[in-house]
Each structure stands twice: as structure tokens, then as C-alpha cells.
Design an enzyme around this catalytic site. Structure first.
Site, PDB file in Angstrom:
ATOM      1  N   ILE A 136      41.604  -5.580  -5.110  1.00 39.09           N
ATOM      2  CA  ILE A 136      42.325  -6.481  -5.991  1.00 39.09           C
ATOM      3  C   ILE A 136      41.801  -6.234  -7.397  1.00 39.09           C
ATOM      4  CG2 ILE A 136      42.929  -8.254  -4.303  1.00 39.09           C
ATOM      5  CD1 ILE A 136      40.543  -9.863  -5.102  1.00 39.09           C
ATOM      6  N   ASP A 137      42.623  -6.539  -8.393  1.00 44.48           N
ATOM      7  CA  ASP A 137      42.277  -6.214  -9.773  1.00 44.48           C
ATOM      8  C   ASP A 137      41.003  -6.924 -10.227  1.00 44.48           C
ATOM      9  OD1 ASP A 137      44.618  -4.742  -9.866  1.00 44.48           O
ATOM     10  OD2 ASP A 137      45.792  -6.392 -10.712  1.00 44.48           O
ATOM     11  N   LYS A 138      40.378  -6.363 -11.239  1.00 40.51           N
ATOM     12  CA  LYS A 138      39.142  -6.926 -11.801  1.00 40.51           C
ATOM     13  C   LYS A 138      39.285  -8.413 -12.101  1.00 40.51           C
ATOM     14  CE  LYS A 138      36.404  -6.869 -16.032  1.00 40.51           C
ATOM     15  NZ  LYS A 138      36.317  -6.367 -17.412  1.00 40.51           N
ATOM     16  N   THR A 140      41.549 -10.515 -11.052  1.00 39.97           N
ATOM     17  CA  THR A 140      42.140 -11.309  -9.980  1.00 39.97           C
ATOM     18  C   THR A 140      41.004 -11.731  -9.059  1.00 39.97           C
ATOM     19  OG1 THR A 140      44.245 -10.111 -10.070  1.00 39.97           O
ATOM     20  CG2 THR A 140      43.755 -11.288  -8.030  1.00 39.97           C
ATOM     21  N   ARG A 236      51.821  -8.659 -10.750  1.00 36.96           N
ATOM     22  CA  ARG A 236      51.883  -8.755 -12.206  1.00 36.96           C
ATOM     23  C   ARG A 236      53.115  -8.039 -12.759  1.00 36.96           C
ATOM     24  NH1 ARG A 236      46.091  -6.454 -13.585  1.00 36.96           N
ATOM     25  NH2 ARG A 236      46.636  -7.050 -15.724  1.00 36.96           N
TER      26      ARG A 236
END
Length: 302
Positions: A136-138, A140, A236
């Protein structure tokens, strides 16, 4: 050690970073700009600045330094382990933490913390991503699964590929979504405008996102999302595409937004079949404090 690339300008015009980005598709524009800043790019043997405009006949030499070898260091990061057995670990990742080391992020990543807290990790991925089944993104927060051995890794990865695992997110988005639920099916690929971003593009990879409205506020909507596919930045990109970008998103959202630590996006629910026992496991992580405080303020303002 350095690699050298020579580029001769024929008909191109414009800023050198843009021209080189068009010629050298395998490198990002930001990477090229960094080389210029570091004095690695010269025209006719003279170092140039980022605003240099190319001319016909220019001979550009780019000296690409050898990539630094990433050293994996175990760090005591006090990871929030939601579940652990001999095959699987479920982590509640905090907002702001990168999942695995990369250029510019050699320390403080989830992998650095895993090496300290977990005895064994699968070896299927490359050396800097031991145990990492999905990311998962930084910015998030929320749940992700980690494999402790190769058999577990293969089984969990297959569930992701076959779309049998459960992944639900909560997001706060700009705008008031009028309908109660929706399905977004739009292919995603690397943006042709900015290589750091993804975009809905023709010929992109299949991407499907389901969403349901949880609560509405003035100018904002709280939604729950479920992923069918797992493309980079999928939620996103999809929410921006339909006109309701995630609040706080520095890449895909408006500049005037809610104050936070990045996008208001949280991986709330994670479910999968245990690779060894066959048991169906479901885990849930509460919203981060900043997320909860923001919702409280929105409710009070309404």
C-alpha cells in the site's frame, strides 16, 4: 563506476530535461533532473542547468552513476502486528511509512521493521522485499499481509491474482457523491504527462473499484471501497477520474484540501484463506487518529 549515454539533437526543441525524458523512456523526468542538478549532464563537454534549451546539433553526454547497493538493516520500528503464525503476518502499517527500501528510502521502511520483529520471511521477491505479498502507498495507512515462507507467499499471491482475497478501504473524498454506490471500471497505466503518476489510459491494465457512500458532509464524502484488482494508486486514480479525488492526496487531489499527513485513505479490512489451514481469516484496523479527528470536525461543522 558510471554508464555513459550520448544523445545528439536533430530536430527536437525545448528544455533539456523534457527532451531527454522523451528520448530516454526508461528513465523518469525527475531522475533526469537530478542528474542535471548533480552535474552528470553536459552539452559539448560543458555542464548545463535544468532550464537549458537544446539546439540542433547539440551533443549531450549523460553520465549515469552506478546505483548504490541497498543495505538491509533490521530496525526496531515497533510495528503493529495484528496477527502472526508460522506462515502469515498481518501488519497495520502507519501512514508515512514506505513498504520496502528503494533509492532514497533505505531506512525506516516496513521491511526494515519486519527484519527486526519477524524471524523468517519468504524469499520469493528480490532481496529488498522479503515477505512482501502486496503493497500500500507510503501515505496510505492500514492492513497488509506478509508471508513467512515461500509456500505461503505463492498461495497468498494466487488469491490476489484470482481476486479471492478481500480488501476494503475507507476514503474521504472531495465533493458530495449523489448516488449511494458505484462501480468504476477504467484501465490504468503510467501517465504520459508525469511518469511518477498513474492515469486512466487506453491500453492500460484492467482496473475495477467498487465504492459505497458511508457519510456525507459539506463538500466531502466518506466512502468504503472494495478492490477487484490491485493496480498502483488504483483508488486514488479512479476517484480522481470520476471527479471525487481523495482528500489530502498530494498527487491526484487539489492543492486546497484538508490538513493531514497525506491522503485520507485507509486499508480497513483484509481477508484471505489461510495458505495452510484453509481457514477464512478477516482482520479490521481502526482509522488513524488524524482521520478520526478530521471526521469529528466535519460533523461538528455541519
Amino acid at each position: 563506476m558510471e554508464n555513459e549515454i550520448e544523445v545528439v539533437i536533430h530536430e527536437e526543441s525545448g528544455r533539456i530535461d523534457k527532451v531527454l525524458n522523451e528520448r530516454l523512456k526508461e528513465y523518469s523526468r525527475s531522475q533526469i533532473q537530478q542528474w542535471i542538478k548533480d552535474g552528470q549532464v553536459s552539452v559539448d563537454d560543458q555542464p548545463i542547468k535544468a532550464n537549458y534549451k537544446v539546439s540542433k546539433g547539440d551533443q549531450i553526454l549523460i553520465r549515469i552513476p552506478e546505483p548504490e547497493e541497498l543495505e538491509l538493516i533490521a530496525e526496531d520500528l515497533q510495528l503493529d502486528i495484528v496477527y502472526e503464525d508460522e506462515d502469515v503476518v498481518v501488519i497495520n502499517k502507519p501512514q508515512g511509512m514506505v513498504v520496502h527500501p528503494s533509492a532514497g528510502h533505505s531506512h525506516g521502511t516496513l521491511v526494515n521493521g519486519l527484519l527486526h520483529q519477524i524471524k523468517d520471511l519468504s524469499s520469493i521477491n528480490d532481496v529488498v522485499r522479503p515477505g512482501i505479498v502486496h503493497r500500500i502507498d507510503k501515505d496510505t495507512s492500514g492492513l497488509l499481509m506478509v508471508a513467512k515462507n515461500d509456500q505461503a507467499h505463492e498461495a497468498l499471491a494466487k488469491q490476489l491474482k484470482d481476486k479471492t482475497s478481500l480488501r476494503k478501504y475507507v476514503a474521504l473524498v472531495h465533493g458530495e457523491i449523489p448516488h449511494e454506490k458505484g462501480r468504476i471500471e477504467a484501465p490504468i497505466g503510467r501517465s504520459k504527462v508525469d511518469r511518477k503518476m498513474q492515469a486512466v489510459i487506453e491500453g492500460g491494465k484492467e482496473a475495477v473499484t467498487h465504492f459505497e457512500v458511508l457519510e456525507r458532509f459539506t463538500d466531502f464524502t466518506l466512502i468504503e471501497l472494495q478492490l477487484e484488482t490491485g493496480r498502483t494508486h488504483q483508488i486514488r486514480v479512479h476517484m480522481q477520474y470520476i471527479g471525487y479525488p481523495v482528500a489530502g492526496d498530494p498527487l491526484y487531489g487539489p492543492k486546497k484540501t484538508l490538513k493531514g499527513n497525506g491522503q485520507f485513505l485507509h486499508a480497513k479490512l483484509l481477508g484471505f484463506t489461510h495458505p495452510k489451514t484453509g481457514e477464512n481469516l478477516v482482520f479490521e484496523a481502526p482509522l488513524p487518529e488524524i482521520f478520526q479527528k478530521t471526521l469529528k470536525q466535519l460533523r461538528e461543522n455541519d
